[in-house]
Design an enzyme around this catalytic site. Structure first.
Site, PDB file in Angstrom:
ATOM      1  N   ASP A 186     -11.014  -8.639   7.408  1.00 33.46           N
ATOM      2  CA  ASP A 186     -12.405  -8.478   6.977  1.00 33.46           C
ATOM      3  C   ASP A 186     -13.119  -9.830   6.940  1.00 33.46           C
ATOM      4  O   ASP A 186     -14.288  -9.942   7.299  1.00 33.46           O
ATOM      5  CB  ASP A 186     -12.471  -7.813   5.595  1.00 33.46           C
ATOM      6  CG  ASP A 186     -12.645  -6.300   5.719  1.00 33.46           C
ATOM      7  OD1 ASP A 186     -12.275  -5.760   6.790  1.00 33.46           O
ATOM      8  OD2 ASP A 186     -13.134  -5.667   4.778  1.00 33.46           O
ATOM      9  N   LYS A 219       3.307 -15.360   2.281  1.00 32.89           N
ATOM     10  CA  LYS A 219       3.242 -16.076   1.007  1.00 32.89           C
ATOM     11  C   LYS A 219       4.702 -16.352   0.611  1.00 32.89           C
ATOM     12  O   LYS A 219       5.179 -15.924  -0.453  1.00 32.89           O
ATOM     13  CB  LYS A 219       2.497 -15.201  -0.022  1.00 32.89           C
ATOM     14  CG  LYS A 219       2.168 -15.887  -1.322  1.00 32.89           C
ATOM     15  CD  LYS A 219       1.030 -16.885  -1.213  1.00 32.89           C
ATOM     16  CE  LYS A 219       0.782 -17.553  -2.555  1.00 32.89           C
ATOM     17  NZ  LYS A 219      -0.087 -18.732  -2.468  1.00 32.89           N
ATOM     18  N   ASP A 265      -5.408  -6.865   5.730  1.00 39.24           N
ATOM     19  CA  ASP A 265      -6.595  -6.137   5.292  1.00 39.24           C
ATOM     20  C   ASP A 265      -7.682  -7.137   4.904  1.00 39.24           C
ATOM     21  O   ASP A 265      -8.837  -7.059   5.346  1.00 39.24           O
ATOM     22  CB  ASP A 265      -6.200  -5.273   4.073  1.00 39.24           C
ATOM     23  CG  ASP A 265      -7.277  -4.267   3.709  1.00 39.24           C
ATOM     24  OD1 ASP A 265      -8.293  -4.200   4.409  1.00 39.24           O
ATOM     25  OD2 ASP A 265      -7.080  -3.546   2.709  1.00 39.24           O
ATOM     26  N   ASP A 290      -3.222 -18.052   1.436  1.00 37.06           N
ATOM     27  CA  ASP A 290      -4.375 -18.701   0.796  1.00 37.06           C
ATOM     28  C   ASP A 290      -4.963 -19.773   1.715  1.00 37.06           C
ATOM     29  O   ASP A 290      -6.182 -19.899   1.866  1.00 37.06           O
ATOM     30  CB  ASP A 290      -4.024 -19.261  -0.588  1.00 37.06           C
ATOM     31  CG  ASP A 290      -2.641 -19.877  -0.650  1.00 37.06           C
ATOM     32  OD1 ASP A 290      -1.889 -19.799   0.340  1.00 37.06           O
ATOM     33  OD2 ASP A 290      -2.293 -20.464  -1.693  1.00 37.06           O
ATOM     34  N   TYR A 324       0.818  -1.212   0.000  1.00 42.22           N
ATOM     35  CA  TYR A 324       0.000   0.000   0.000  1.00 42.22           C
ATOM     36  C   TYR A 324       0.856   1.268   0.000  1.00 42.22           C
ATOM     37  O   TYR A 324       0.399   2.331  -0.390  1.00 42.22           O
ATOM     38  CB  TYR A 324      -0.948   0.033   1.195  1.00 42.22           C
ATOM     39  CG  TYR A 324      -2.022  -1.037   1.168  1.00 42.22           C
ATOM     40  CD1 TYR A 324      -2.185  -1.865   0.059  1.00 42.22           C
ATOM     41  CD2 TYR A 324      -2.875  -1.231   2.235  1.00 42.22           C
ATOM     42  CE1 TYR A 324      -3.151  -2.843   0.026  1.00 42.22           C
ATOM     43  CE2 TYR A 324      -3.852  -2.215   2.213  1.00 42.22           C
ATOM     44  CZ  TYR A 324      -3.984  -3.029   1.110  1.00 42.22           C
ATOM     45  OH  TYR A 324      -4.941  -3.995   1.078  1.00 42.22           O
TER      46      TYR A 324
END
Ligand code: NAD
Length: 366
Positions: free
Chosen positions: A256, A195, A252, A228, A144
């Site tokens: 959620d 990851k 993020d 994942d 970001y």
């Protein structure tokens, strides 16, 4: 410490409604302990665009800098959706606030009381005891904020966009430190999500977390999971996690997902802690509900104020060191929602009351 000095940025939509309740609860709780509140309100988000031409006016920033913490509502709404992306309330108010105050550590509890398991989309058999985990998300690094970040036309007529994912070891260490402190107050378990099978930043992340825990907190059980898989596991069996530690973008998305699994956006609070300490020697931080401005129910006394109240409790805990008072507020919220008084998005089968009435019930249960 007798005066709690904090900035209040209610924002847009349901922000002002739920903030009013949170301030009333804080006022009553503080009063009972002989503490004085000194909240100072300022505009941020859409309302600030309308009044000052900027989502984060300089006077709001100055007020925050003079305060020991920021209690934030939420910002944005249909009225400002057609502005260019860079001027959208969320991007132009929240992101600069995070950056300006180096709010690098986002702590989001994923809590679902056993009495409310019906609110979760998961089958009851999977979460008989409710849900209780915490997501620790790095908030000021990663893709970001990494540079270069650009969109450009290419000589061959094509167009490309670039975002850059960067992490330094020191950034990973300081967020790991927050995860360690959180895990020590819970079950001493951290699952670090990355990851590392494809990303260089994740390889550094995994190595740093491993080394840091070995050196500083060998008693904590550490596991690693690819993002994942973590997304699947959260939807399958959220209680296998105690503390999830992850980088900005993965956090993020996962936080959620965690909110959905926990059933109600209106119940979830969050803290974003900075690097600096405030006048009381505690961390400066911004405290806000997980949900947005809920334009569909704004102004109708329907919003669930619990997330804002619980965010205020987090402020007492992290920025003022008032753990017993935070515990009392959290217990009052729990008692209120589990004893049949519910509101808005968690009203199923219980007596449904309005935002203000919910606040009165919480105050009664303090
Ligand atoms: P939202 O969280 O505002 O609403 C999603 C759904 O959840 C809606 O049906 C809403 O009514 C419900 N909901 C949310 N909070 C609730 C509460 N406290 N009580 C009862 N119901 C609640 O998400 P959205 O609709 O995607 O976004 C609406 C606006 O909020 C957008 O402008 C978005 O940019 C903004 N937003 C701001 C923040 C923030 O300020 N941190 C975060 C998310 C979204």
């Amino acid at each position: 410490m007798d005066t709690l000095k904090f900035a209040v940025l209610p924002g847009d939509g349901i922000g002002p409604e739920v903030m009013e309740v949170a301030l009333a609860v804080l006022e009553r709780a503080a009063e009972s302990e002989g503490l004085r509140l000194e909240p100072s309100e300022a505009d941020a988000g859409g309302i600030a665009i309308d009044r000052h031409g900027s989502a984060l006016p300089q006077e709001t920033l100055d007020l925050c800098a003079r305060s020991d913490a920021i209690l934030f509502g939420s910002v944005g709404g249909p009225k400002w959706e057609n502005l260019p992306p860079k001027e959208q309330p969320e991007r132009a108010a929240l992101l600069p606030l995070r950056k300006h105050f180096s709010l690098f550590a986002n702590i989001r509890p994923g809590l679902l009381y056993p009495e409310l398991v019906d609110a979760s989309p998961l089958k009851k058999e999977r979460i008989p005891e409710g849900i209780d985990l915490v997501c620790i998300r790095e908030l000021t690094g990663g893709i970001y904020f990494g540079q270069p970040k650009a969109t450009r036309d290419l000589p061959d007529g094509d167009r490309e966009a670039i975002d850059t994912m960067v992490y330094r070891r020191s950034e990973v260490e300081r967020i790991t430190e927050v995860a360690i402190a959180t895990a020590r107050g819970r079950k001493n378990r951290i699952c670090s999500v990355d990851k590392a099978n494809v990303l260089e930043t994740s390889v550094l992340w995994r190595q740093t977390v491993t080394d840091y825990l070995a050196a500083k907190a060998p008693e904590i059980e550490l596991s690693h999971m690819y993002v994942d898989n973590a997304a699947m596991q959260l939807a399958r069996d959220p209680n296998q996690f105690d503390v999830i530690l992850t980088e900005n973008m993965f956090g993020d998305i996962l936080s959620d997902e965690m909110a959905v699994v926990c059933g109600s956006l209106g119940m979830l609070s969050s803290a974003s802690l900075g690097t600096g300490s405030n006048r009381h020697g505690h961390r400066f931080g911004l405290y806000e509900p997980a949900g947005g401005t809920a334009p569909d129910i704004a102004g109708r006394n329907l919003a669930n104020p619990c997330a804002q109240v619980l965010s205020a409790a987090m402020m007492l805990r992290f920025s003022f060191g008032l753990d017993p008072l935070a515990d009392r507020i959290e217990a009052a919220v729990r008692k209120t929602v589990t004893s049949g008084t519910r509101t808005g998005d968690i009203a199923f089968g219980a007596q449904s009351v309005g935002t203000r009435e919910m606040g009165e019930a919480i105050i009664k249960n303090l």
